[in-house]
Design an enzyme around this catalytic site. Sequence first.
Site, PDB file in Angstrom:
ATOM      1  N   ASP A 207       0.841  -1.179   0.000  1.00  0.00           N
ATOM      2  CA  ASP A 207       0.000   0.000   0.000  1.00  0.00           C
ATOM      3  C   ASP A 207       0.889   1.245   0.000  1.00  0.00           C
ATOM      4  O   ASP A 207       2.122   1.159   0.098  1.00  0.00           O
ATOM      5  CB  ASP A 207      -0.951  -0.027   1.220  1.00  0.00           C
ATOM      6  CG  ASP A 207      -2.194   0.813   0.992  1.00  0.00           C
ATOM      7  OD1 ASP A 207      -3.228   0.545   1.624  1.00  0.00           O
ATOM      8  OD2 ASP A 207      -2.142   1.736   0.139  1.00  0.00           O
TER       9      ASP A 207
ATOM     10  N   GLU B 153     -10.505   6.779   4.631  1.00  0.00           N
ATOM     11  CA  GLU B 153      -9.480   6.201   5.496  1.00  0.00           C
ATOM     12  C   GLU B 153      -9.535   6.786   6.907  1.00  0.00           C
ATOM     13  O   GLU B 153     -10.624   7.015   7.441  1.00  0.00           O
ATOM     14  CB  GLU B 153      -8.111   6.360   4.819  1.00  0.00           C
ATOM     15  CG  GLU B 153      -8.073   5.714   3.437  1.00  0.00           C
ATOM     16  CD  GLU B 153      -6.689   5.614   2.861  1.00  0.00           C
ATOM     17  OE1 GLU B 153      -6.533   5.838   1.651  1.00  0.00           O
ATOM     18  OE2 GLU B 153      -5.738   5.284   3.602  1.00  0.00           O
TER      19      GLU B 153
HETATM   20  C1  GLC Z   1      -4.459   4.197  -0.054  1.00  0.00           C
HETATM   21  C2  GLC Z   1      -5.335   3.035   0.310  1.00  0.00           C
HETATM   22  C3  GLC Z   1      -5.442   2.003  -0.765  1.00  0.00           C
HETATM   23  C4  GLC Z   1      -5.277   2.637  -2.126  1.00  0.00           C
HETATM   24  C5  GLC Z   1      -3.876   3.189  -2.200  1.00  0.00           C
HETATM   25  C6  GLC Z   1      -3.547   3.829  -3.558  1.00  0.00           C
HETATM   26  O1  GLC Z   1      -3.733   4.638   1.048  1.00  0.00           O
HETATM   27  O2  GLC Z   1      -5.054   2.364   1.523  1.00  0.00           O
HETATM   28  O3  GLC Z   1      -6.712   1.364  -0.602  1.00  0.00           O
HETATM   29  O4  GLC Z   1      -5.497   1.688  -3.149  1.00  0.00           O
HETATM   30  O5  GLC Z   1      -3.617   4.128  -1.171  1.00  0.00           O
HETATM   31  O6  GLC Z   1      -4.216   5.049  -3.737  1.00  0.00           O
END
Ligand code: GLC
Length: 668
Positions: free
Chosen positions: A309, A506
């Site tokens: 991530d 988030e």
């Molecule tokens: C974010 C998320 C993830 C996402 C990634 C790319 O922090 O946790 O779900 O796909 O970054 O944007």
Amino acid sequence: MHAERGPLLRPILLVLVASSLALVALAANGAGAQQRTADAPPYLDQARPIAERVDDLLGRMSLDDKLGQMTLVDRSALGNQADVTTYRLGAVFNGGSSAPSPNHASSWADTIDSLQRSAEDTPLRIPLLYGVNAVHGHNGLWGATIFPHNIGLGASGDPELVAAISRATAEEMAGTGANWNFAPCLCVARDDRWGRTYESFGETPELVASMASAISGYQDGTPAVLATAKHYLGDGGTTGGVDQGDAALSEAELRAVHLPPFAAAVQRDVGSVMLSFSSWNGARLHAHRYLITDVLKDELAFRGFVVSDWAAVDRIDGASGLTAAEVRSAINAGLDMVMVPYDFRTFLGLLRTEVRAGRIPLQRIDDANRRILTQKFELGLFEQRQTDRRWTPTVGDAAHRDLARRAVRESIVLLRNDGGVLPLPRHAGKLFVAGRAADDIGIQSGGWTMSWQGGIGDITPGTTVLEAVRATVSPDTTVTYQRDGYGIDSSYRAAIAVVGETPYAEGRGDRRGTMSLDPADRAVLERLRAAGVPVVVVLISGRPLDIAAEVAQWDGLLAAWLPGTEGQGVADVLFGDHNPTGRLPLTWMADAAQQPINHGDGQEPLWPYGFGLNYPTDTVPAQTAPAQTVPAQNIPADTIPIGMAPGGADGGQPSSGNTFAASSSIAR
Ligand code: GLC
């Protein structure tokens, strides 16, 4: 050829000559094509088995080629696009807020096609994966169809609908050149205080696992995009619902609650899995060799690749800044591709040093590349390098918006219908609409819409709930809108209050204190109630809210979750064109102090998991009368018959409720 052979013969001869020349040309071309195939290295020959193509390509790759394939970079980090060529980058993406500009489909396609040409300028011409977070439609793209967020789709209980939505999303993505979706989120939301609850399909592994059907929608069919099951593992089970927190669970509970959706994803041959920021019993998932390699890759036989991530490798040691030890521990744990996302030069330098020092075995690098390249070959990226613009017109098209409207209808849960106030009549005389979410596409779409955190206002084309109400009532019905409820009086047939949460994503959506409605919303509701007219509440939220103290003052209540751009689906339910069939994908707390609250934990909720009312069938057109019993979402047999829920301030007609009997599968 001698022309004197007579007038008749000449045309015949000309035809013969032309035909002969054509045959010669075909043969030459064929030979040329064969020659090209014969000249082309085996990995570029699509007639060969993919495993053979991977082996051939791998054997041609330098260490830098291989390390570049393991590097995922945010598009905004590419100061110079030539870096794609120079550093042999294997994948680029745009995060929630770095969409191409101008933000429309053709400029997305132009941007991504240009990046693909930079990748093609490398000696081995390995095409890029281009990733997006199209988590409820191609939601970073202006004008795209925005579908309900996952929590609403969980309420629909309809895996086939979810697959159809993913297929539509794949078409809109393909029309812009994006070939990799960081979706579906297969998290099991166990604490509603978590800011990502709405990205989950619900609180039970069975319901969430059934929605792995999204993967088939993305990957199976034409156009296909690569799907990502995320976030592995246990992101929805952290203590207190803290985003990126720690899941303090026994292995038995981790396996029973959080693993089944990923097993279902692997059974659907998902091409990638994204790791979770969170930890399990204090150990970061991004460095968890047992869970990544032993469980996911070996036990579940996951053959795709594992991606990190956003800058999550940097956080393994708890301090910011990428270190060699973090790179080493993540890659050796089984991570295959690193979402850096910015400083890819530092990452590549650290990775190269660790490999050359033998602290990361070359075999691990080759395994990662084999996994990544297999997905690229299977997606057909070596053959279709540029956007197939035939799909571009599907962006926001009528068929997709109709599908989204259907999804909105099926996602809505009727929680209260006191005195049969719903459905509202089309010929209603005077209706009053209030609430800050009534006329706001941004609020009704929620986070991950046009930007990471979403936004308020007219952020992309769509139909607000107010516009839908106005489009549905009879011409002689007056619809008055006043956001704060001022001007309401007893002359109105009813008031519709569209209230709830403003967009978030988030951790910014974590609820650490109250889970109640905002005071502004409560003030509007009080103003409406004081006028003495029936009040119907349409709740726009990413999760259950703490409303037990107020709900008895409302005549009707629809949980609409985060419906997206097609607000007409809400009006379809309000006015009875669709008899509500949604069922709660999450247990609805009677008090925030109950969190976490889940089915079977012995607590008494306001409404149980699986709860939902229907309209009495004599109030809706026959064609929309729902099946009398909604097959369970794998609700254990001891579930309380709906309508008898303890503390059920539902004011509904128990007989019109649905009783969930144990069932082995979801059905509609
Ligand atoms: C974010 C998320 C993830 C996402 C990634 C790319 O922090 O946790 O779900 O796909 O970054 O944007």
